[in-house]
Design a protein around this motif. Structure first.
Motif, PDB file in Angstrom:
ATOM      1  N   VAL A   1       0.713  -1.275  -0.124  1.00 31.18           N
ATOM      2  CA  VAL A   1       0.034  -0.013  -0.128  1.00 31.18           C
ATOM      3  C   VAL A   1       0.837   1.339  -0.036  1.00 31.18           C
ATOM      4  CG1 VAL A   1      -1.775   1.374   1.164  1.00 31.18           C
ATOM      5  CG2 VAL A   1      -1.939  -1.197   1.211  1.00 31.18           C
ATOM      6  N   LEU A   2       1.959   1.391   1.081  1.00 32.98           N
ATOM      7  CA  LEU A   2       2.647   2.522   1.059  1.00 32.98           C
ATOM      8  C   LEU A   2       3.309   2.963  -0.342  1.00 32.98           C
ATOM      9  CD1 LEU A   2       3.360   4.696   3.077  1.00 32.98           C
ATOM     10  CD2 LEU A   2       5.409   3.232   3.806  1.00 32.98           C
ATOM     11  N   PRO A   3       3.973   1.918  -0.897  1.00 31.55           N
ATOM     12  CA  PRO A   3       4.612   2.400  -2.381  1.00 31.55           C
ATOM     13  C   PRO A   3       3.639   2.995  -3.297  1.00 31.55           C
ATOM     14  CG  PRO A   3       5.377   0.350  -1.629  1.00 31.55           C
ATOM     15  CD  PRO A   3       4.277   0.878  -0.781  1.00 31.55           C
ATOM     16  N   GLN A   4       2.348   2.530  -3.170  1.00 34.54           N
ATOM     17  CA  GLN A   4       1.414   2.863  -4.342  1.00 34.54           C
ATOM     18  C   GLN A   4       0.834   4.405  -4.050  1.00 34.54           C
ATOM     19  OE1 GLN A   4       0.376   1.325  -6.899  1.00 34.54           O
ATOM     20  NE2 GLN A   4       1.602  -0.454  -6.439  1.00 34.54           N
ATOM     21  N   VAL A   5       0.937   4.691  -2.772  1.00 34.49           N
ATOM     22  CA  VAL A   5       0.332   6.164  -1.933  1.00 34.49           C
ATOM     23  C   VAL A   5       1.391   7.065  -1.767  1.00 34.49           C
ATOM     24  CG1 VAL A   5      -1.697   4.852  -1.098  1.00 34.49           C
ATOM     25  CG2 VAL A   5       0.225   5.515   0.147  1.00 34.49           C
ATOM     26  N   SER A   6       2.554   6.640  -2.289  1.00 34.32           N
ATOM     27  CA  SER A   6       3.686   7.747  -1.898  1.00 34.32           C
ATOM     28  C   SER A   6       3.698   8.804  -2.583  1.00 34.32           C
ATOM     29  CB  SER A   6       5.053   6.909  -2.164  1.00 34.32           C
ATOM     30  OG  SER A   6       5.220   6.535  -3.830  1.00 34.32           O
ATOM     31  N   LEU A   7       3.212   8.947  -4.040  1.00 32.84           N
ATOM     32  CA  LEU A   7       3.190  10.228  -4.521  1.00 32.84           C
ATOM     33  C   LEU A   7       1.905  10.962  -4.091  1.00 32.84           C
ATOM     34  CD1 LEU A   7       3.458   8.877  -8.196  1.00 32.84           C
ATOM     35  CD2 LEU A   7       5.229   9.970  -6.867  1.00 32.84           C
ATOM     36  N   GLY A   8       0.821  10.268  -3.559  1.00 29.69           N
ATOM     37  CA  GLY A   8      -0.323  11.036  -2.770  1.00 29.69           C
ATOM     38  C   GLY A   8       0.382  11.781  -1.706  1.00 29.69           C
ATOM     39  N   MET A   9       1.305  10.822  -0.967  1.00 27.17           N
ATOM     40  CA  MET A   9       1.757  11.667   0.138  1.00 27.17           C
ATOM     41  C   MET A   9       2.719  12.678  -0.037  1.00 27.17           C
ATOM     42  SD  MET A   9       2.441   8.360   2.954  1.00 27.17           S
ATOM     43  CE  MET A   9       3.016   9.420   4.111  1.00 27.17           C
ATOM     44  N   LEU A  10       3.498  12.504  -1.265  1.00 28.14           N
ATOM     45  CA  LEU A  10       4.084  13.641  -1.959  1.00 28.14           C
ATOM     46  C   LEU A  10       3.610  14.838  -1.934  1.00 28.14           C
ATOM     47  CD1 LEU A  10       6.883  14.836  -2.983  1.00 28.14           C
ATOM     48  CD2 LEU A  10       6.241  13.554  -5.146  1.00 28.14           C
ATOM     49  N   SER A  11       2.347  14.882  -2.712  1.00 26.09           N
ATOM     50  CA  SER A  11       1.469  15.941  -3.170  1.00 26.09           C
ATOM     51  C   SER A  11       1.016  16.536  -1.857  1.00 26.09           C
ATOM     52  CB  SER A  11       0.415  15.586  -3.846  1.00 26.09           C
ATOM     53  OG  SER A  11       0.848  14.762  -4.996  1.00 26.09           O
ATOM     54  N   GLY A  12       0.449  15.670  -0.989  1.00 26.34           N
ATOM     55  CA  GLY A  12       0.088  16.289   0.461  1.00 26.34           C
ATOM     56  C   GLY A  12       1.310  17.002   1.394  1.00 26.34           C
ATOM     57  N   SER A  13       2.401  16.485   1.443  1.00 28.55           N
ATOM     58  CA  SER A  13       3.507  17.019   1.911  1.00 28.55           C
ATOM     59  C   SER A  13       3.883  18.231   1.460  1.00 28.55           C
ATOM     60  CB  SER A  13       4.574  15.954   1.886  1.00 28.55           C
ATOM     61  OG  SER A  13       4.255  14.952   2.652  1.00 28.55           O
TER      62      SER A  13
END
Length: 285
Positions: free
Chosen positions: A200-212
């Motif tokens: 899950v985490l590798p798949q949402v890493s870009l979403g976390m990047l955008s949010g960060s």
């Protein structure tokens, strides 16, 4: 003729947006950069002379450097806390079913419907010496603590304001992840934690990047919350710029501080973006 018109169509469509971008973003930034190089005299005001004295004064003064460091440090801490809280919230939201998903989503984005100033005043009432937090501590037999006009108060309020900007991008990324992929990891013997970490985490890493990036940029440029919860002594970059413009009337120095903060934010955000995207490509590749 028809071929020429069709080839020029994208430029005509992008033209109005490009003009708005140039007029509202690029032109004010260019004028601010030019203003930062103007000399200033406290008796006569802005002079039609160019100087590097403002940049030299900022980089050589521990007062300004301390405010820059506090701004970046609190913005980074806010981003970290939002990521720790927001990612699990987004995961829970993605696993919910209607109508609870809609209710939970409304709870997350609800604070965005209230003015930042109103929320800051609300936190000042909660964290004050006679606020609900200290009253609760005294009721439990503890001594009251000083929370208002501290970095802790600023971070708490910033997390409350910025959390939706972390949850929504992560939740959007999770919508693209097939739940059966996580179930397949479980069926192959992976624990729930391992499936979250490796699938899950590798798949949402870009979403976390955008949010960060959004949270860090907004936190570093926040004005209302540091101004109301930090007080006059605990300044951040935005409040410092405001003071130079409105109180000291030293517009060139205020423009210099604004440009330095903007440049620092861009460097940090671009470097962070590059690191996260590189790691995501290695993980997904």
């Amino acid at each position: 003729m028809s071929v020429g018109r069709s080839a020029a169509t994208p430029f005509w469509l992008a033209g109005p947006g490009a003009l708005v971008f140039l007029g509202l973003i690029v032109l004010p930034l260019v004028l601010t950069v030019i203003l930062s190089f103007h000399a200033y005299d406290h008796t006569t005001g802005i002079k039609n002379e160019f100087t590097l004295a403002h940049y030299a004064a900022v980089f050589s003064d521990d007062y300004y450097l301390g405010i820059f460091w506090r701004t970046l440090r609190l913005a980074a801490l806010t981003t970290l806390i939002c990521a720790v809280i927001g990612a699990p919230e987004a995961y829970i939201l993605s696993r919910m079913r209607d109508p609870w998903r809609s209710v939970f989503l409304l709870v997350i984005i609800g604070p965005l419907l209230v003015s930042v100033v109103v929320r800051a005043f609300g936190w000042s009432m909660l964290l004050g010496s006679t606020g609900l937090v200290n009253q609760s501590l005294q009721g439990l037999g503890f001594e009251s603590v000083r929370l208002l006009y501290t970095e802790t108060a600023i971070v708490i309020a910033l997390v409350h304001v910025m959390l939706p900007f972390m949850v929504i991008p992560v939740w959007t990324a999770l919508q693209k992840l097939d739940p059966m992929v996580e179930a397949a990891a479980w069926s192959l013997g992976a624990s729930h934690f391992t499936a979250l970490r490796r699938v899950v985490l590798p798949q949402v890493s870009l979403g976390m990047l955008s949010g960060s990036l959004i949270v860090f940029g907004l936190s570093a440029s926040a004005f209302a919350i540091p101004g109301l919860l930090g007080g006059r002594r605990l300044k951040m970059a935005a409040t410092l710029v405001y003071d130079e413009y409105m109180h000291e009337l030293n517009w060139p120095l205020g423009a210099t501080i604004a440009i330095i903060v903007l440049a620092a934010n861009l460097v940090i955000m671009l470097a962070y973006n590059r690191v996260i995207e590189t790691r995501a490509r290695k993980t997904l590749g």
